[in-house]
Design a protein around this motif. Structure first.
Motif, mmCIF file in Angstrom:
data_model
loop_
_atom_site.group_PDB
_atom_site.id
_atom_site.type_symbol
_atom_site.label_atom_id
_atom_site.label_comp_id
_atom_site.label_asym_id
_atom_site.label_seq_id
_atom_site.Cartn_x
_atom_site.Cartn_y
_atom_site.Cartn_z
ATOM 1 N N ALA A 255 0.835 -1.199 0.000
ATOM 2 C CA ALA A 255 0.000 0.000 0.000
ATOM 3 C C ALA A 255 0.872 1.252 0.000
ATOM 4 O O ALA A 255 0.584 2.219 -0.718
ATOM 5 C CB ALA A 255 -0.934 -0.010 1.203
ATOM 6 N N SER A 256 1.942 1.238 0.762
ATOM 7 C CA SER A 256 2.865 2.375 0.772
ATOM 8 C C SER A 256 3.552 2.549 -0.572
ATOM 9 O O SER A 256 3.717 3.671 -1.064
ATOM 10 C CB SER A 256 3.927 2.197 1.857
ATOM 11 N N MET A 257 3.947 1.440 -1.180
ATOM 12 C CA MET A 257 4.567 1.510 -2.499
ATOM 13 C C MET A 257 3.588 2.053 -3.533
ATOM 14 O O MET A 257 3.953 2.869 -4.381
ATOM 15 C CB MET A 257 5.052 0.124 -2.940
ATOM 16 N N GLY A 258 2.357 1.603 -3.463
ATOM 17 C CA GLY A 258 1.336 2.091 -4.391
ATOM 18 C C GLY A 258 1.074 3.568 -4.222
ATOM 19 O O GLY A 258 0.918 4.304 -5.204
ATOM 20 N N TYR A 259 1.049 4.035 -2.980
ATOM 21 C CA TYR A 259 0.856 5.463 -2.734
ATOM 22 C C TYR A 259 2.025 6.268 -3.281
ATOM 23 O O TYR A 259 1.843 7.327 -3.875
ATOM 24 C CB TYR A 259 0.678 5.731 -1.241
ATOM 25 N N GLU A 260 3.223 5.756 -3.068
ATOM 26 C CA GLU A 260 4.400 6.461 -3.580
ATOM 27 C C GLU A 260 4.377 6.528 -5.106
ATOM 28 O O GLU A 260 4.680 7.560 -5.701
ATOM 29 C CB GLU A 260 5.665 5.768 -3.097
ATOM 30 N N ALA A 261 3.983 5.435 -5.748
ATOM 31 C CA ALA A 261 3.887 5.432 -7.210
ATOM 32 C C ALA A 261 2.790 6.380 -7.686
ATOM 33 O O ALA A 261 2.970 7.133 -8.647
ATOM 34 C CB ALA A 261 3.621 4.017 -7.715
ATOM 35 N N PHE A 262 1.664 6.360 -7.006
ATOM 36 C CA PHE A 262 0.550 7.221 -7.400
ATOM 37 C C PHE A 262 0.899 8.697 -7.229
ATOM 38 O O PHE A 262 0.567 9.526 -8.072
ATOM 39 C CB PHE A 262 -0.704 6.868 -6.601
ATOM 40 N N SER A 263 1.595 9.032 -6.150
ATOM 41 C CA SER A 263 1.962 10.433 -5.932
ATOM 42 C C SER A 263 3.039 10.881 -6.918
ATOM 43 O O SER A 263 3.116 12.064 -7.249
ATOM 44 C CB SER A 263 2.417 10.657 -4.495
ATOM 45 N N ALA A 264 3.870 9.966 -7.389
ATOM 46 C CA ALA A 264 4.890 10.321 -8.380
ATOM 47 C C ALA A 264 4.298 10.458 -9.780
ATOM 48 O O ALA A 264 4.932 11.031 -10.663
ATOM 49 C CB ALA A 264 5.989 9.269 -8.395
ATOM 50 N N TYR A 265 3.098 9.958 -9.976
ATOM 51 C CA TYR A 265 2.472 9.988 -11.306
ATOM 52 C C TYR A 265 2.297 11.418 -11.811
ATOM 53 O O TYR A 265 2.481 11.677 -13.000
ATOM 54 C CB TYR A 265 1.121 9.265 -11.247
ATOM 55 N N THR A 266 1.956 12.353 -10.934
ATOM 56 C CA THR A 266 1.754 13.737 -11.365
ATOM 57 C C THR A 266 3.073 14.486 -11.517
ATOM 58 O O THR A 266 3.154 15.417 -12.312
ATOM 59 C CB THR A 266 0.863 14.493 -10.358
ATOM 60 N N ARG A 267 4.095 14.094 -10.776
ATOM 61 C CA ARG A 267 5.379 14.786 -10.840
ATOM 62 C C ARG A 267 6.238 14.342 -12.010
ATOM 63 O O ARG A 267 7.035 15.117 -12.515
ATOM 64 C CB ARG A 267 6.176 14.535 -9.557
ATOM 65 N N CYS A 268 6.132 13.088 -12.406
ATOM 66 C CA CYS A 268 7.058 12.499 -13.389
ATOM 67 C C CYS A 268 6.296 12.024 -14.620
ATOM 68 O O CYS A 268 6.027 10.826 -14.754
ATOM 69 C CB CYS A 268 7.801 11.330 -12.773
#
Length: 146
Positions: A66-79
């Motif tokens: 879940a933490s990994m998914g959140y990190e990936a999801f939050s990076a989606y808008t930045r990268c």
């Protein structure tokens, strides 16, 4: 990659401790404290074996996914240039979380009917925990460069 991976872990020991070591080790530290207060190290070994035998590592894997998914999801808008990699990471996190949830359900049902869970479930939980322990910092390092 390994040199920068270990350099990132060394440069961010607080992040690694809070996000990787605490979810994995804290349940076992609590077991050690309770077991030594109740019955000593022999009780700790029995409680440790029983917790791993019942598939408790799947809960750790689920929370870290879940933490990994959140990190990936939050990076989606930045990268924006890593959108495909982020999509794959998010899809794999969701798929593995689903598999982990199934193993949690199966092991919970089995503990009602049988005293021990099959050894293959223990090995799968250990393998999934090791993979997540390696991949979570990798994704963090990869997405931190954005």
């Amino acid at each position: 990659m390994p040199a920068s991976y270990f350099a990132q872990i060394q440069s961010h020991p607080g992040w690694f401790t809070i996000n990787v070591l605490v979810p994995l080790l804290l349940p076992f530290v609590v077991i050690a404290i309770v077991a030594t207060a109740i019955g000593g190290w022999r009780a700790f070994i029995q409680m440790f074996k029983k917790s791993v035998n019942q598939g408790q590592l799947f809960w750790v894997v689920l929370s870290m996914l879940a933490s990994m998914g959140y990190e990936a999801f939050s990076a989606y808008t930045r990268c924006a240039w890593l959108a495909e990699t982020i999509s794959w990471a998010l899809g794999l996190c969701m798929s593995c979380a689903f598999v982990s949830s199934i193993f949690i359900a199966v092991n919970t049902v089995r503990t009602l009917n049988e005293p021990n869970v099959r050894a293959i479930a223990i090995y799968i939980s250990l393998i999934m925990a090791v993979i997540v322990l390696y991949c979570y910092p990798v994704l963090h390092v990869l997405f931190a460069e954005c």
